[in-house]
Design a protein around this motif. Structure first.
Motif, PDB file in Angstrom:
ATOM      1  N   ASN A 128       0.835  -1.199   0.000  1.00  0.00           N
ATOM      2  CA  ASN A 128       0.000   0.000   0.000  1.00  0.00           C
ATOM      3  C   ASN A 128       0.871   1.251   0.000  1.00  0.00           C
ATOM      4  O   ASN A 128       0.646   2.205  -0.763  1.00  0.00           O
ATOM      5  CB  ASN A 128      -0.903  -0.019   1.236  1.00  0.00           C
ATOM      6  CG  ASN A 128      -2.190   0.746   1.033  1.00  0.00           C
ATOM      7  OD1 ASN A 128      -2.211   1.753   0.371  1.00  0.00           O
ATOM      8  ND2 ASN A 128      -3.262   0.267   1.645  1.00  0.00           N
ATOM      9  N   GLY A 132       1.506   4.273  -2.823  1.00  0.00           N
ATOM     10  CA  GLY A 132       1.447   5.692  -2.507  1.00  0.00           C
ATOM     11  C   GLY A 132       2.686   6.436  -2.968  1.00  0.00           C
ATOM     12  O   GLY A 132       2.608   7.581  -3.450  1.00  0.00           O
ATOM     13  N   ASN A 171      -7.638   4.537  -0.706  1.00  0.00           N
ATOM     14  CA  ASN A 171      -6.399   4.981  -1.358  1.00  0.00           C
ATOM     15  C   ASN A 171      -6.474   4.768  -2.866  1.00  0.00           C
ATOM     16  O   ASN A 171      -6.038   5.621  -3.651  1.00  0.00           O
ATOM     17  CB  ASN A 171      -5.207   4.232  -0.774  1.00  0.00           C
ATOM     18  CG  ASN A 171      -4.867   4.665   0.636  1.00  0.00           C
ATOM     19  OD1 ASN A 171      -5.316   5.710   1.093  1.00  0.00           O
ATOM     20  ND2 ASN A 171      -4.090   3.855   1.337  1.00  0.00           N
TER      21      ASN A 171
END
Length: 240
Positions: A128, A132, A171
């Motif tokens: 994750n 990002g 996200n």
């Protein structure tokens, strides 16, 4: 930083460069295949039982696709007659040697492949974070497939309404929103909001953050619609 992986000769440096380019292509299309290669890097290089080369995919389809992709790029050599897989020693050395400047060999990814495995929640969190980082450097083409795969794994491992899964979904929605894929972003935010309210209640902080992001996605969609009405084409609207 090829030297960190022991690539000292010209031939080895060439292999290392090709390795990086190859993994860039694989990560864009199927990030899970790179996770599988990291796991295979910790076995003896020859005659690895194929049963050990497994992605967390109950149907086996994902694993077969990953193995096929790694084979197509000559990163592994399967032997159907013996049911084993071999990985070149230099490929293994590169894959399992940490390099903080290389997104495929960050220390966290290497440690988690070695210690935790692809299914561990900490591994999902690291993927994750890597997505990002891709987004922060203006590379949604890498961030989106990596986060989409992470979301699928998180749903399977943790459940669709786990806070970590909801955060991963949000996200992914944020990246789609910034990339101009507003319909996809709205759909993802709405799914997260429904699951969050159902599990935690409408007043939960995560529900509040998701609701705010959902509203902003709709606002951006309204702006895009207004520009279209007055003949100003938006940058992007549909999924890539």
């Amino acid at each position: 930083m090829f030297g960190q992986a022991g690539a000292l000769t010209d031939a080895e440096r060439t292999v290392a460069r090709v390795w990086n380019i190859t993994l860039d292509h694989i990560t864009t299309g199927q990030p899970a295949a790179v996770d599988l290669l990291r796991s295979l890097a910790w076995y003896a290089p020859d005659a690895i039982p194929a049963a050990l080369a497994v992605l967390p995919d109950a149907s086996g389809i994902g694993t077969n696709q990953a193995l096929g992709l790694l084979t197509a790029y000559s990163l592994i050599t399967p032997d159907p007659a013996t049911g084993t897989i071999s990985v070149h020693r230099l490929v293994q050395a590169l894959t399992r040697t940490p390099d903080p400047t290389n997104p495929h060999r960050t220390p966290d990814l290497i440690d988690r492949a070695r210690i935790l495995g692809a299914d561990h929640p900490d591994t999902l969190a690291t993927r994750n974070n890597l997505a990002g980082a891709y987004q922060d450097t203006g590379d949604p083409a890498r961030a989106i497939p990596l986060l989409a795969q992470t979301l699928d794994d998180s749903v399977r491992i943790l459940g669709p309404d786990h806070p970590s899964t909801i955060t991963t979904r949000n996200n992914l929605a944020h990246i789609h929103r910034e990339a101009g894929n507003l319909d996809e972003a709205i759909s993802l935010f709405r799914e997260s909001l429904d699951l969050c309210v159902e599990r935690f209640g409408a007043d939960h902080p995560l529900a509040g953050r998701t609701r705010s992001a959902y509203a902003k996605a709709w606002q951006k969609r309204a702006v895009v619609g207004s520009k279209m009405e007055f003949g100003q084409a938006p940058q992007r609207r549909s999924r890539p």
